[in-house]
Design a protein around this motif. Structure first.
Motif, PDB file in Angstrom:
ATOM      1  N   THR A  85       0.855  -1.184   0.000  1.00 48.93           N
ATOM      2  CA  THR A  85       0.000   0.000   0.000  1.00 48.93           C
ATOM      3  C   THR A  85       0.891   1.233   0.000  1.00 48.93           C
ATOM      4  OG1 THR A  85      -1.817   1.132   1.151  1.00 48.93           O
ATOM      5  CG2 THR A  85      -0.114   0.144   2.527  1.00 48.93           C
ATOM      6  N   TYR A  86       0.272   2.392  -0.117  1.00 50.13           N
ATOM      7  CA  TYR A  86       1.003   3.635   0.066  1.00 50.13           C
ATOM      8  C   TYR A  86       1.243   3.846   1.558  1.00 50.13           C
ATOM      9  CZ  TYR A  86       2.258   8.579  -0.303  1.00 50.13           C
ATOM     10  OH  TYR A  86       2.921   9.777  -0.219  1.00 50.13           O
ATOM     11  N   ILE A  87       2.316   4.520   1.887  1.00 50.49           N
ATOM     12  CA  ILE A  87       2.744   4.636   3.287  1.00 50.49           C
ATOM     13  C   ILE A  87       1.726   5.360   4.173  1.00 50.49           C
ATOM     14  CG2 ILE A  87       4.000   6.817   3.053  1.00 50.49           C
ATOM     15  CD1 ILE A  87       6.225   5.531   4.827  1.00 50.49           C
ATOM     16  N   ALA A  88       0.826   6.150   3.581  1.00 55.69           N
ATOM     17  CA  ALA A  88      -0.156   6.885   4.382  1.00 55.69           C
ATOM     18  C   ALA A  88      -0.999   5.953   5.249  1.00 55.69           C
ATOM     19  CB  ALA A  88      -1.058   7.722   3.480  1.00 55.69           C
ATOM     20  N   THR A  89      -1.301   4.750   4.750  1.00 53.87           N
ATOM     21  CA  THR A  89      -2.079   3.793   5.536  1.00 53.87           C
ATOM     22  C   THR A  89      -1.355   3.473   6.844  1.00 53.87           C
ATOM     23  OG1 THR A  89      -2.731   2.815   3.416  1.00 53.87           O
ATOM     24  CG2 THR A  89      -3.313   1.605   5.406  1.00 53.87           C
ATOM     25  N   TRP A  90      -0.068   3.217   6.750  1.00 47.37           N
ATOM     26  CA  TRP A  90       0.737   2.914   7.932  1.00 47.37           C
ATOM     27  C   TRP A  90       0.890   4.143   8.822  1.00 47.37           C
ATOM     28  CZ3 TRP A  90       5.183  -1.046   7.831  1.00 47.37           C
ATOM     29  CH2 TRP A  90       4.855  -2.148   7.028  1.00 47.37           C
ATOM     30  N   LEU A  91       1.106   5.297   8.205  1.00 49.95           N
ATOM     31  CA  LEU A  91       1.321   6.514   8.984  1.00 49.95           C
ATOM     32  C   LEU A  91       0.120   6.844   9.861  1.00 49.95           C
ATOM     33  CD1 LEU A  91       3.092   8.808   6.369  1.00 49.95           C
ATOM     34  CD2 LEU A  91       4.125   7.754   8.390  1.00 49.95           C
ATOM     35  N   ALA A  92      -1.082   6.589   9.367  1.00 46.49           N
ATOM     36  CA  ALA A  92      -2.275   6.851  10.171  1.00 46.49           C
ATOM     37  C   ALA A  92      -2.230   6.066  11.476  1.00 46.49           C
ATOM     38  CB  ALA A  92      -3.527   6.499   9.372  1.00 46.49           C
ATOM     39  N   VAL A  93      -1.802   4.810  11.372  1.00 48.56           N
ATOM     40  CA  VAL A  93      -1.690   3.963  12.560  1.00 48.56           C
ATOM     41  C   VAL A  93      -0.619   4.521  13.496  1.00 48.56           C
ATOM     42  CG1 VAL A  93      -1.180   1.630  13.383  1.00 48.56           C
ATOM     43  CG2 VAL A  93      -2.457   1.953  11.236  1.00 48.56           C
ATOM     44  N   SER A  94       0.503   4.913  12.930  1.00 50.35           N
ATOM     45  CA  SER A  94       1.599   5.453  13.748  1.00 50.35           C
ATOM     46  C   SER A  94       1.183   6.751  14.431  1.00 50.35           C
ATOM     47  CB  SER A  94       2.832   5.693  12.877  1.00 50.35           C
ATOM     48  OG  SER A  94       3.284   4.493  12.299  1.00 50.35           O
ATOM     49  N   TYR A  95       0.466   7.631  13.722  1.00 47.99           N
ATOM     50  CA  TYR A  95       0.026   8.891  14.314  1.00 47.99           C
ATOM     51  C   TYR A  95      -0.868   8.656  15.527  1.00 47.99           C
ATOM     52  CZ  TYR A  95       1.729  11.623  10.303  1.00 47.99           C
ATOM     53  OH  TYR A  95       2.503  12.217   9.354  1.00 47.99           O
ATOM     54  N   ALA A  96      -1.632   7.569  15.495  1.00 47.10           N
ATOM     55  CA  ALA A  96      -2.492   7.247  16.634  1.00 47.10           C
ATOM     56  C   ALA A  96      -1.705   6.644  17.790  1.00 47.10           C
ATOM     57  CB  ALA A  96      -3.595   6.294  16.192  1.00 47.10           C
ATOM     58  N   HIS A 310       3.672   3.106  -8.840  1.00 48.03           N
ATOM     59  CA  HIS A 310       2.928   3.114  -7.572  1.00 48.03           C
ATOM     60  C   HIS A 310       3.042   1.722  -6.921  1.00 48.03           C
ATOM     61  CE1 HIS A 310       0.876   6.310  -9.932  1.00 48.03           C
ATOM     62  NE2 HIS A 310       0.691   6.869  -8.741  1.00 48.03           N
ATOM     63  N   TYR A 311       4.104   1.500  -6.120  1.00 48.57           N
ATOM     64  CA  TYR A 311       5.037   2.462  -5.545  1.00 48.57           C
ATOM     65  C   TYR A 311       6.409   1.817  -5.595  1.00 48.57           C
ATOM     66  CZ  TYR A 311       0.634   4.469  -4.134  1.00 48.57           C
ATOM     67  OH  TYR A 311      -0.630   4.974  -4.173  1.00 48.57           O
ATOM     68  N   PRO A 312       7.498   2.579  -5.714  1.00 51.12           N
ATOM     69  CA  PRO A 312       8.808   1.964  -5.901  1.00 51.12           C
ATOM     70  C   PRO A 312       9.343   1.233  -4.674  1.00 51.12           C
ATOM     71  CG  PRO A 312       9.013   4.355  -5.760  1.00 51.12           C
ATOM     72  CD  PRO A 312       7.549   4.052  -5.842  1.00 51.12           C
ATOM     73  N   VAL A 313       8.994   1.705  -3.461  1.00 50.26           N
ATOM     74  CA  VAL A 313       9.511   1.102  -2.223  1.00 50.26           C
ATOM     75  C   VAL A 313       8.340   0.843  -1.277  1.00 50.26           C
ATOM     76  CG1 VAL A 313      11.081   1.353  -0.264  1.00 50.26           C
ATOM     77  CG2 VAL A 313      11.687   2.365  -2.486  1.00 50.26           C
ATOM     78  N   PRO A 314       8.136  -0.401  -0.854  1.00 54.85           N
ATOM     79  CA  PRO A 314       7.025  -0.683   0.068  1.00 54.85           C
ATOM     80  C   PRO A 314       7.287  -0.084   1.443  1.00 54.85           C
ATOM     81  CG  PRO A 314       8.365  -2.646  -0.260  1.00 54.85           C
ATOM     82  CD  PRO A 314       8.891  -1.612  -1.214  1.00 54.85           C
ATOM     83  N   PRO A 315       6.227   0.132   2.222  1.00 55.12           N
ATOM     84  CA  PRO A 315       6.398   0.785   3.534  1.00 55.12           C
ATOM     85  C   PRO A 315       7.394   0.094   4.452  1.00 55.12           C
ATOM     86  CG  PRO A 315       4.082   0.749   2.928  1.00 55.12           C
ATOM     87  CD  PRO A 315       4.797  -0.068   1.901  1.00 55.12           C
ATOM     88  N   HIS A 316       7.425  -1.238   4.438  1.00 55.37           N
ATOM     89  CA  HIS A 316       8.284  -1.930   5.413  1.00 55.37           C
ATOM     90  C   HIS A 316       9.766  -1.741   5.118  1.00 55.37           C
ATOM     91  CE1 HIS A 316       8.191  -5.116   2.287  1.00 55.37           C
ATOM     92  NE2 HIS A 316       9.329  -5.539   2.820  1.00 55.37           N
TER      93      HIS A 316
END
Length: 371
Positions: A85-96, A310-316
């Motif tokens: 996925t795009y990193i925004a999905t992960w970032l939402a979790v981290s922001y919480a 979309h996308y060159p580097v996965p979030p992990h």
């Protein structure tokens, strides 16, 4: 560039008189934060999606983040997310303050694989956040069944899927809540940033409304610690104009996708998007896969055809998540997808001649690759 990846000006030219009128209406109103224009869009978008509530927020990332906050998900909790996925999905979790727990995708649809979910659930898991990637719905029924079994929330990341249907129902109405983005390139895009939360849960909706506006349930009275994340009236006015055309524009995208699927079928090493019978995608992106992706992209660029990855580097594997200690090979399906994906031009204003040229040049490359 003879065929740009996406020309946002075309939407303005098609709707110029209506968008200009919307701009004047807002500017002449003298009301520039929340108010009637935002409330009208919220009603209209909720009706379109098929939910009781819509809350306009600053962007798609905020939409997901505020849902998590409204569900009291935070430090010590885990949220299952797609590895692809795009990193925004992960970032939402981290922001919480919670921890994202990635799960590999189905290699055909590129969406999260429901068969891998249970293995990722622990005593700390609080929610599952499927993404309707590229505009194609995730397989929601088994996800919802697993969530019910374990008492988990299901939060849809619908940032790329405005108008898509799963078994006849619009995405954004399938889980406990959904987050949408109105970034200008989206199927329903503003002329700046914007986002929304949709839900049938009145308590969750009330909390998101408060969280987006400094935690205020009543002006100058702040019951919870909130944020400043409000869809502004100008963007709401533009979105109201575009919402009326969304189904028509999505159908144009489907026509382009049908031409691509027909014209590119059977080429060696080229993997086309797979659409299950239960899915009605809206083709936010038309993503192909090829083991020589970079060479294909270079060939198309040389012919004046714009593409994106979309996308060159996965979030992990991003530096932002080095603390999770995932290395190369941790999620091989995801990593293979990211090495091979290429997004061809896609949009409601892409003309037939351009589509034919793209097909022709991809076929030329595929033919030269096997010689």
């Amino acid at each position: 560039m003879k065929v740009p990846f996406l020309d946002l000006r075309a939407a303005y030219y098609e709707l110029q008189s209506e968008l200009d009128a919307a701009y004047r209406r807002v500017m002449e109103s003298g009301w520039y934060i929340l108010g009637e224009e935002v409330e009208a869009f919220e009603r209209e978008f909720a009706a379109y999606v098929g939910t009781e509530h819509c809350i306009g927020v600053g962007n798609g990332l905020d939409a997901l983040h505020l849902i998590l906050r409204a569900c009291d998900i935070g430090p010590g909790d885990e949220v299952i997310v797609p590895a692809n996925t795009y990193i925004a999905t992960w970032l939402a979790v981290s922001y919480a303050g919670a921890t994202p727990v990635p799960v590999e995708p189905d290699p055909y649809t590129c969406n999260i694989d429901p068969q891998r979910l249970e293995a990722a659930i622990t005593s700390r898991t609080r929610a599952i956040m499927p993404v309707h990637l590229y505009g194609q719905p995730a397989d929601m029924d088994p996800i919802l069944d697993i969530a019910r079994c374990y008492g988990l929330r299901v939060i849809e990341d619908a940032a790329q899927a405005h108008g898509a249907r799963y078994k006849g129902r619009r995405v954004g109405s399938l889980g406990d809540a959904a987050g949408f983005s109105f970034y200008p390139t989206k199927n329903l895009g503003a002329c700046g940033d914007g986002g929304a939360v949709t839900t049938d849960d009145p308590q969750l909706a009330e909390r998101v409304r408060a969280l987006r506006n400094y935690g205020s349930f009543e002006k100058y009275y702040h019951g919870i610690k909130g944020f400043n994340s409000r869809l502004d009236p100008l963007q709401a006015a533009f979105l109201r104009v575009k919402l009326k055309r969304l189904d028509e524009w999505n159908e144009r995208r489907r026509q382009v996708a049908r031409k691509f699927l027909g014209g590119l079928r059977g080429l060696p090493d080229l993997v086309l998007p797979y659409v299950p019978d239960w899915a009605e995608p809206v083709w936010h992106l038309f993503v192909i896969r090829h083991p020589r992706r970079d060479q294909l992209r270079e060939h198309l660029s040389g012919k004046g055809i714009g593409t994106l990855i979309h996308y060159p580097v996965p979030p992990h594997l991003q530096g932002a998540y080095r603390e999770l200690r995932f290395g190369g090979g941790s999620f091989p399906i995801t990593e293979a997808i990211h090495r091979e994906v290429l997004s061809l031009p896609m949009g409601p204003h892409l003309d037939d001649n351009s589509v034919d040229e793209i097909i022709r040049e991809v076929r030329v490359f595929a033919g030269s690759s096997v010689q």
